[in-house]
Design a protein around this motif. Structure first.
Motif, short mmCIF file in Angstrom:
data_model
loop_
_atom_site.label_atom_id
_atom_site.label_comp_id
_atom_site.label_asym_id
_atom_site.label_seq_id
_atom_site.Cartn_x
_atom_site.Cartn_y
_atom_site.Cartn_z
N GLY A 1 0.82 -1.22 0.00
CA GLY A 1 0.00 0.00 0.00
C GLY A 1 0.85 1.26 0.00
N THR A 2 0.26 2.35 -0.45
CA THR A 2 1.01 3.61 -0.52
C THR A 2 0.81 4.42 0.77
OG1 THR A 2 -0.89 4.46 -1.71
CG2 THR A 2 1.03 3.86 -3.01
N ILE A 3 1.53 5.52 0.87
CA ILE A 3 1.55 6.30 2.11
C ILE A 3 0.82 7.62 1.89
CG2 ILE A 3 3.09 7.51 3.72
CD1 ILE A 3 5.17 5.41 3.21
N LYS A 4 0.13 8.09 2.91
CA LYS A 4 -0.53 9.40 2.85
C LYS A 4 0.31 10.40 3.64
CE LYS A 4 -4.64 8.00 1.13
NZ LYS A 4 -4.10 6.89 0.35
N MET A 5 0.34 11.62 3.13
CA MET A 5 1.03 12.68 3.87
C MET A 5 -0.02 13.67 4.38
SD MET A 5 3.64 15.62 2.59
CE MET A 5 5.11 14.72 2.24
N LEU A 6 -0.06 13.81 5.71
CA LEU A 6 -0.99 14.76 6.31
C LEU A 6 -0.20 15.99 6.73
CD1 LEU A 6 -2.90 12.26 8.60
CD2 LEU A 6 -3.85 13.35 6.60
N ASP B 1 3.31 21.05 10.01
CA ASP B 1 3.96 19.80 10.46
C ASP B 1 3.45 18.64 9.62
OD1 ASP B 1 1.59 20.63 11.70
OD2 ASP B 1 1.68 18.95 13.11
N ILE B 2 4.36 17.72 9.34
CA ILE B 2 4.06 16.63 8.40
C ILE B 2 3.88 15.32 9.15
CG2 ILE B 2 5.17 15.16 6.66
CD1 ILE B 2 6.34 17.63 5.43
N LYS B 3 2.92 14.53 8.68
CA LYS B 3 2.75 13.18 9.23
C LYS B 3 2.64 12.24 8.04
CE LYS B 3 0.73 11.47 13.38
NZ LYS B 3 -0.17 11.71 14.47
N LEU B 4 3.56 11.29 7.97
CA LEU B 4 3.50 10.28 6.90
C LEU B 4 2.96 9.00 7.51
CD1 LEU B 4 7.01 10.79 5.28
CD2 LEU B 4 4.83 11.56 4.38
N THR B 5 1.89 8.47 6.94
CA THR B 5 1.33 7.26 7.58
C THR B 5 0.58 6.38 6.59
OG1 THR B 5 -0.04 6.46 9.38
CG2 THR B 5 -0.82 8.41 8.26
N LYS B 6 0.58 5.08 6.91
CA LYS B 6 -0.28 4.13 6.18
C LYS B 6 -1.33 3.59 7.12
CE LYS B 6 1.33 0.74 3.77
NZ LYS B 6 2.14 -0.44 3.44
N LEU C 1 -7.78 8.29 9.88
CA LEU C 1 -9.17 8.64 10.15
C LEU C 1 -9.28 9.60 11.32
CD1 LEU C 1 -10.81 5.14 9.67
CD2 LEU C 1 -11.03 7.09 8.17
N LYS C 2 -8.34 9.49 12.27
CA LYS C 2 -8.39 10.42 13.42
C LYS C 2 -7.93 11.81 13.02
CE LYS C 2 -8.06 7.43 17.47
NZ LYS C 2 -7.16 6.80 18.41
N GLU C 3 -6.96 11.86 12.11
CA GLU C 3 -6.34 13.16 11.78
C GLU C 3 -7.06 13.89 10.63
OE1 GLU C 3 -3.31 14.36 13.15
OE2 GLU C 3 -3.11 12.70 14.57
N ILE D 1 9.79 8.58 13.64
CA ILE D 1 9.61 7.98 14.96
C ILE D 1 8.12 7.75 15.23
CG2 ILE D 1 9.85 8.41 17.45
CD1 ILE D 1 12.50 9.78 16.82
N ALA D 2 7.29 8.74 14.85
CA ALA D 2 5.84 8.59 15.07
C ALA D 2 5.30 7.40 14.28
CB ALA D 2 5.13 9.87 14.65
N GLN D 3 5.80 7.24 13.04
CA GLN D 3 5.34 6.14 12.18
C GLN D 3 5.71 4.78 12.80
OE1 GLN D 3 6.82 6.63 8.21
NE2 GLN D 3 5.61 4.99 7.35
#
Length: 504
Positions: free
Chosen positions: A41-46, A52-57, A63-65, A356-358
């Motif tokens: 799967g690919t990654i979303k950048m919020l 501030d950036i959040k990269l997550t799959k 859904l929370k962010e 680190i968050a990921q």
């Protein structure tokens, strides 16, 4: 859109318009999340308001962010987040399964089928699928010493969907072995303190070992240097007495010279007190966080004390090894080989905050998947094998036992199950139709297979070690048809809340 005015500011969608709004919301949310599913799967950048950036799959994080406007989509997102809270995984699967159920239903509704008929079919299909899951799951006997290999496979399956392979495999070992000790994020503050000690008695306390000024504004006047010395000593006496009581306890329990003594204090310890403790050979840490104090007592035994009066050896914990370690510019104190090794710390290092968050989100999911396996004492074959097998069961066995139009609901449910292998194939850049046909054929011939996302060929998930959580699958099958049914049975949407009012 059909509009009927209740009051000048209310807006009403009725019959098909309301239903299609719900279906489109579910499909829209599905389209956003489906590219995240699986290891490929690919990654979303919020990007937050402050840049501030959040990269997550991780579906749960997304859904929370995400700022979701549509009320129906918010409802689906909440179901998926609740899924994560109860079983720790399966958010993305929940969302795409709801979306697919709505998509399949739309085909029949557009042909004039009443939603109630579909809903009745969903109910039968749900019960049959849950029964099928009970027979399909693989029992794993955990006992006193769990089979680490199975746990590693479960952890690896969960982690690979969140992180790239190399890191996921390394972490799955860590997550399974994460029953070791504690790390406190501070070192000692005195140069003469030992950096490593074995066989340690641990005193966990919340006592102020520093000189505190009096609350009252008072002036002291002295006429000779001796008077001043006496006053300074008197000021320190109270703190020194506390320190002395700790040193006496240390001398009592460490008389054999084999053992060491560690004081971990939630409040401060001033330099003169640190010096006294260091001379007595005691390792002292100050300003420990409260959450660490609570864990220390649970892991090392003993009890936390709020006063040093009447100290007894009973309030001491025990650890086989306490040592200080410098990572980067930070000092960390490791407490290992404890009495009750049921608490541990996984130390995550990364080049920047979002990495680190990921990793942290992924570790949480990995830990939950292993906890679920220990509690369920069962696993389910992954890589889409369960979904294809459940569909075959619904079409070949269950559908024939049902009379009348409810068969259509069962068919819609069965076809919606295939969204998982379909999406896995799609995200891996494979031809979806080819993959589904070859998987169906294998299952028709009695082989339980899943999808190899590298080649698109069918594989045996058991041989490859791809296992999903039983409780996650059960939760998805339980909750999705309920939400989809509620959404399908809506035939009127009235927007008349104070905040939704149209500008007059």
């Amino acid at each position: 859109m059909s509009l009927r005015v209740l009051n000048p500011n209310a807006e009403v969608l009725n019959k098909s318009a309301a239903l299609h709004m719900n279906i489109n919301a579910a499909k829209g949310l599905q389209d956003v999340l489906k590219t995240n599913l699986g290891p490929k799967g690919t990654i979303k950048m919020l990007v937050g308001g402050a840049g501030d950036i959040k990269l997550t799959k991780d579906g749960n994080t997304l859904l929370k962010e995400m700022q979701i406007q549509n009320p129906t989509a918010v409802m689906i997102a909440r179901t998926a987040v609740a899924q994560d809270d109860s079983s720790g995984d399966g958010t993305t699967s929940t969302v795409i399964f709801i979306g697919e159920l709505m998509k399949q239903s739309e085909r029949y509704i557009d042909e004039g089928m009443h939603p109630r008929v579909l809903v009745d079919g969903f109910d039968i299909a749900k019960r049959a699928t849950l029964e099928f899951l009970e027979n399909f799951k693989t029992h794993v006997v955990m006992g006193e010493t769990p089979d680490k290999e199975i746990l590693k496979m479960v952890g690896r399956t969960a982690l690979r969907t969140k992180l790239y392979e190399g890191l996921a495999d390394q972490l799955s070992d860590i997550v399974v072995n994460a029953i070791e000790g504690l790390v406190l994020d501070h070192g000692s503050r005195h140069p003469d303190t030992k950096r490593r000690a074995e066989n340690c008695y641990i005193l966990t306390c919340n006592v102020s070992l520093e000189y505190e000024k009096s609350e009252v504004n008072a002036g002291f006047f002295y006429s000779t240097a001796e008077q001043r010395e006496t006053m300074v000593t008197a000021e320190r006496r109270q703190v020194d007495e506390k320190v002395q009581q700790i040193i006496e306890l240390k001398n009592k329990v460490c008389s054999d010279n084999e053992s060491n003594f560690v004081v971990i204090n939630q409040k401060g310890i001033d330099p003169p007190s640190l010096d006294l403790l260091a001379r007595a050979g005691i390792i002292a840490l100050r300003r420990a966080k409260r959450r660490n104090m609570e864990r220390l007592v649970l892991a090392c035994g003993g009890e936390a004390v709020n006063s040093v009066d009447n100290l007894t050896p009973d309030c001491l914990g025990w650890a086989g090894l306490v040592y200080e370690h410098v990572l980067g510019e930070e000092k960390y104190t490791f407490v290992e080989n404890v009495k009750n090794p049921h608490s541990c710390t996984i130390l995550i290092k990364g080049p920047n905050d979002h990495t680190i968050a990921q990793i942290k989100d992924a570790i949480r999911d990995g830990l939950r998947s292993i906890k679920n396996t220990l509690e369920d004492e069962a696993v389910v074959l992954g890589a889409g094998a369960f979904e294809v097998a459940a569909r075959q069961h619904l079409i070949n066995n269950v559908k024939k036992t049902v009379q009348g139009r409810a068969q259509v609901g069962i068919e819609a449910f069965a076809d919606a199950l295939l969204v998982v292998p379909k999406t896995l194939a799609e995200n891996s850049g494979l031809d979806t139709q080819d993959v589904i046909i070859s998987l169906k054929n294998e299952h028709e011939n009695g082989n339980i297979v899943g999808l190899n996302h590298h080649t698109g060929e069918p594989i045996d998930p058991q041989m490859e070690g791809i296992f999903d959580n039983y409780s996650v699958k059960r939760q998805i099958i339980n909750s999705v048809p309920v939400i989809a049914s509620q959404l399908l049975l809506v035939d009127e949407v009235i927007r008349a809340g104070r905040n939704m009012r149209k500008p007059s």
